[in-house]
Design a protein around this motif. Sequence first.
Motif, PDB file in Angstrom:
ATOM      1  N   ARG A   3     -18.774  -7.317  -3.656  1.00  0.00           N
ATOM      2  CA  ARG A   3     -18.228  -7.454  -5.003  1.00  0.00           C
ATOM      3  C   ARG A   3     -16.970  -6.616  -5.190  1.00  0.00           C
ATOM      4  NH1 ARG A   3     -22.774  -5.575  -8.828  1.00  0.00           N
ATOM      5  NH2 ARG A   3     -22.811  -3.930  -7.249  1.00  0.00           N
ATOM      6  N   PHE A   4     -16.659  -5.773  -4.217  1.00  0.00           N
ATOM      7  CA  PHE A   4     -15.550  -4.853  -4.372  1.00  0.00           C
ATOM      8  C   PHE A   4     -14.270  -5.461  -3.782  1.00  0.00           C
ATOM      9  CE2 PHE A   4     -19.421  -2.303  -4.173  1.00  0.00           C
ATOM     10  CZ  PHE A   4     -19.323  -1.599  -5.361  1.00  0.00           C
ATOM     11  N   VAL A   5     -13.191  -5.283  -4.505  1.00  0.00           N
ATOM     12  CA  VAL A   5     -11.883  -5.743  -4.069  1.00  0.00           C
ATOM     13  C   VAL A   5     -11.093  -4.549  -3.555  1.00  0.00           C
ATOM     14  CG1 VAL A   5      -9.727  -6.844  -4.790  1.00  0.00           C
ATOM     15  CG2 VAL A   5     -11.909  -7.625  -5.745  1.00  0.00           C
ATOM     16  N   ARG A   6     -10.476  -4.708  -2.404  1.00  0.00           N
ATOM     17  CA  ARG A   6      -9.708  -3.610  -1.829  1.00  0.00           C
ATOM     18  C   ARG A   6      -8.562  -3.220  -2.757  1.00  0.00           C
ATOM     19  NH1 ARG A   6      -5.105  -3.753   1.102  1.00  0.00           N
ATOM     20  NH2 ARG A   6      -4.636  -1.883   2.343  1.00  0.00           N
ATOM     21  N   ALA A   7      -8.450  -1.933  -3.038  1.00  0.00           N
ATOM     22  CA  ALA A   7      -7.404  -1.432  -3.924  1.00  0.00           C
ATOM     23  C   ALA A   7      -6.061  -1.455  -3.205  1.00  0.00           C
ATOM     24  CB  ALA A   7      -7.727  -0.016  -4.374  1.00  0.00           C
ATOM     25  N   SER A   8      -5.045  -2.005  -3.852  1.00  0.00           N
ATOM     26  CA  SER A   8      -3.701  -2.041  -3.293  1.00  0.00           C
ATOM     27  C   SER A   8      -2.710  -2.269  -4.423  1.00  0.00           C
ATOM     28  CB  SER A   8      -3.559  -3.153  -2.253  1.00  0.00           C
ATOM     29  OG  SER A   8      -2.207  -3.324  -1.884  1.00  0.00           O
ATOM     30  N   TYR A 308       1.134  -9.947   4.414  1.00  0.00           N
ATOM     31  CA  TYR A 308      -0.019  -9.101   4.700  1.00  0.00           C
ATOM     32  C   TYR A 308       0.369  -7.637   4.515  1.00  0.00           C
ATOM     33  CZ  TYR A 308      -1.645 -13.302   7.182  1.00  0.00           C
ATOM     34  OH  TYR A 308      -2.011 -14.580   7.521  1.00  0.00           O
ATOM     35  N   GLU A 309      -0.592  -6.826   4.076  1.00  0.00           N
ATOM     36  CA  GLU A 309      -0.391  -5.386   4.011  1.00  0.00           C
ATOM     37  C   GLU A 309      -1.074  -4.754   5.213  1.00  0.00           C
ATOM     38  OE1 GLU A 309      -0.790  -1.616   0.917  1.00  0.00           O
ATOM     39  OE2 GLU A 309      -1.891  -3.469   0.512  1.00  0.00           O
ATOM     40  N   TYR A 310      -0.347  -3.871   5.907  1.00  0.00           N
ATOM     41  CA  TYR A 310      -0.887  -3.211   7.090  1.00  0.00           C
ATOM     42  C   TYR A 310      -1.462  -1.856   6.713  1.00  0.00           C
ATOM     43  CZ  TYR A 310      -1.184  -1.032  11.676  1.00  0.00           C
ATOM     44  OH  TYR A 310      -1.635  -0.397  12.798  1.00  0.00           O
ATOM     45  N   ASP A 311      -2.694  -1.616   7.143  1.00  0.00           N
ATOM     46  CA  ASP A 311      -3.347  -0.331   6.875  1.00  0.00           C
ATOM     47  C   ASP A 311      -4.436  -0.119   7.910  1.00  0.00           C
ATOM     48  OD1 ASP A 311      -4.032   2.063   5.614  1.00  0.00           O
ATOM     49  OD2 ASP A 311      -5.428   1.089   4.235  1.00  0.00           O
ATOM     50  N   SER A 312      -4.401   1.036   8.574  1.00  0.00           N
ATOM     51  CA  SER A 312      -5.444   1.418   9.532  1.00  0.00           C
ATOM     52  C   SER A 312      -5.694   0.344  10.578  1.00  0.00           C
ATOM     53  CB  SER A 312      -6.744   1.750   8.792  1.00  0.00           C
ATOM     54  OG  SER A 312      -6.535   2.781   7.855  1.00  0.00           O
ATOM     55  N   ASP A 313      -4.610  -0.082  11.249  1.00  0.00           N
ATOM     56  CA  ASP A 313      -4.682  -1.072  12.333  1.00  0.00           C
ATOM     57  C   ASP A 313      -5.247  -2.412  11.890  1.00  0.00           C
ATOM     58  OD1 ASP A 313      -3.588   0.747  14.064  1.00  0.00           O
ATOM     59  OD2 ASP A 313      -5.500   1.402  14.900  1.00  0.00           O
ATOM     60  N   ALA A 317      -4.657  -9.724   4.123  1.00  0.00           N
ATOM     61  CA  ALA A 317      -3.917 -10.809   3.477  1.00  0.00           C
ATOM     62  C   ALA A 317      -3.728 -10.506   1.995  1.00  0.00           C
ATOM     63  CB  ALA A 317      -4.662 -12.124   3.661  1.00  0.00           C
ATOM     64  N   LEU A 318      -2.493 -10.584   1.527  1.00  0.00           N
ATOM     65  CA  LEU A 318      -2.200 -10.370   0.111  1.00  0.00           C
ATOM     66  C   LEU A 318      -2.166 -11.699  -0.636  1.00  0.00           C
ATOM     67  CD1 LEU A 318       0.587  -7.642   0.396  1.00  0.00           C
ATOM     68  CD2 LEU A 318      -1.759  -7.327  -0.393  1.00  0.00           C
ATOM     69  N   ASP A 319      -1.268 -12.568  -0.252  1.00  0.00           N
ATOM     70  CA  ASP A 319      -1.154 -13.861  -0.927  1.00  0.00           C
ATOM     71  C   ASP A 319      -0.277 -14.754  -0.071  1.00  0.00           C
ATOM     72  OD1 ASP A 319      -1.439 -15.856  -2.779  1.00  0.00           O
ATOM     73  OD2 ASP A 319      -0.764 -14.667  -4.497  1.00  0.00           O
TER      74      ASP A 319
END
Length: 542
Positions: A3-8, A308-313, A317-319
Amino acid sequence: MSRFVRASKYRHVFGQPSKKEHGIENVKVTNSAWDTNIISASGQYISVNWNASGGGAFAILPLPSPFQPISGFPHKLPDTIPMARSHTAPVLDTDWSPHNDSIVASGGEDGKVMIWKVEPSMFENWGQEGWVAEDFDPVLRIDASPRKVGQVVFHPTAANVVASASGEYTVKLWDLANPEDPRSVLSGHGDIVQSMAFNPTGTLLATTSRDRKLRIFDPRVGGEAVRVNDGHTGIKGSRVTWMGDMDKLATTGFSKMSERQVGIWETGGLANVKTIGLDQSAGVVMPFWTDNNILFLAGKGDGNIRYYEYDSDTLYALDEHKSSEPQRGMCFLPRRALRIADCEIARAYKVHGSSIEPIAFIVPRKADSFQSDIFPPAPSIEPSLSASEFFNGKVVPRKLVDLSNGSTLDGPKPSAAPSFSAAMPATPASASVPSPYAIQPTRTFSASAPTPAAAPQPAAISIPEPKRTFSTSPSPTPVTAAEVKTPSRSQTIDNKQDDLAAENQRLEGELRDAREKIRNLELQVETIRANARKAAQALLSE
């Protein structure tokens, strides 16, 4: 499902296409099957590979904005416009200097690299009564290769340095102040170089090749790659871009089953960190990295742009910016030229049909103040070092510009590098170091001419000289009668074998070129079919 959406802070980034009158129409895009981005942008101008008869040409046009029309410039081009026409065969690639928005380099099938300088007066009174289109003239010509020059790239931090990739399977680095010889020749490729990219400080150069290898070179310590690894396994085109200061590479390519892929690689050992499958489309994917840690992917023949946003290898996907118009080429604007007040974090220029369309990628925020969290410092227009300092091994941080106030600051300190004193000869004390692009007369140089013993001619010359061509042949040495020998039978056989090997190599090169054209024709057919399907669907919906 979680249910959680990754914060960005980039989760709601959207692409805003321009109005029709804000773009440029009646663009005659090249029909060449060579795989490059077709279009390139500086902070003031764009260049587009043109469909020109009787030689090669590209167009130089004012920079369109997605927010407003170009002042005093028609959005629909007249049929006759000023062109850069000095190439004798199709122009394959162009690139704008990161240190001067009016300087552009071009490479073509004629094996030439040319440097052009744009004067703002070229765009005065366009289309008005009495207006006459005057073509651009290059300020520098270099005979870079006996075969085609497929890519040209300016160095990101050193002034007056250009890299060119040619059909000889090599990459050459040129000092534009002394272009008689390439300052560095990077070899070892087993086939055509498909793409190349400098890291942010310009100390390393990455290439992809049709031999399916990914390579990293240090241009100042020798011509061989310092890292080599297997890249994407498919036979179609592969691209590479550096992921900012993180010492990682992003590549796009195809699997053996023709699935389009994006891969992440660490540069220390060139090991693959992650490979993600995209889809089964046929078009080459063009990757673009921004310092917001966002990777944009635009496929040729597609209407969409993924990001795409790159984080921790991991790539999150953003949009996806969707469009019904399939793109033939694309480039991104330098970040220092973005419209900060509208929270524009990136801007793409898309070539489709006969149009150029600006697309602004915007973070939706209502705050009126500067948003420092989404606008990290951008690469400055000011070079960090001169060409001679770069080739002599000097390593300095790149210069950045604070987008809130325009002040200049130093970027992260580059990683420690080995000594280059033995690799590149020092510049003679008598050779002057010109200011960036202080090049006035048109000059022609040969790539293989021997370096003269005297101090090299400086680029800044107050009195124009006539065009010059440097001979590639050294002065003949007198031969005495005693030195003339009749070749033995074994020598004759060896000579014939050498001739056969050279002819075989030439035929293999022509075969590779033919296969490349066939692959690109297949891509064009796929694009036409996609357009036909869309047209049929539109008719059915009516």
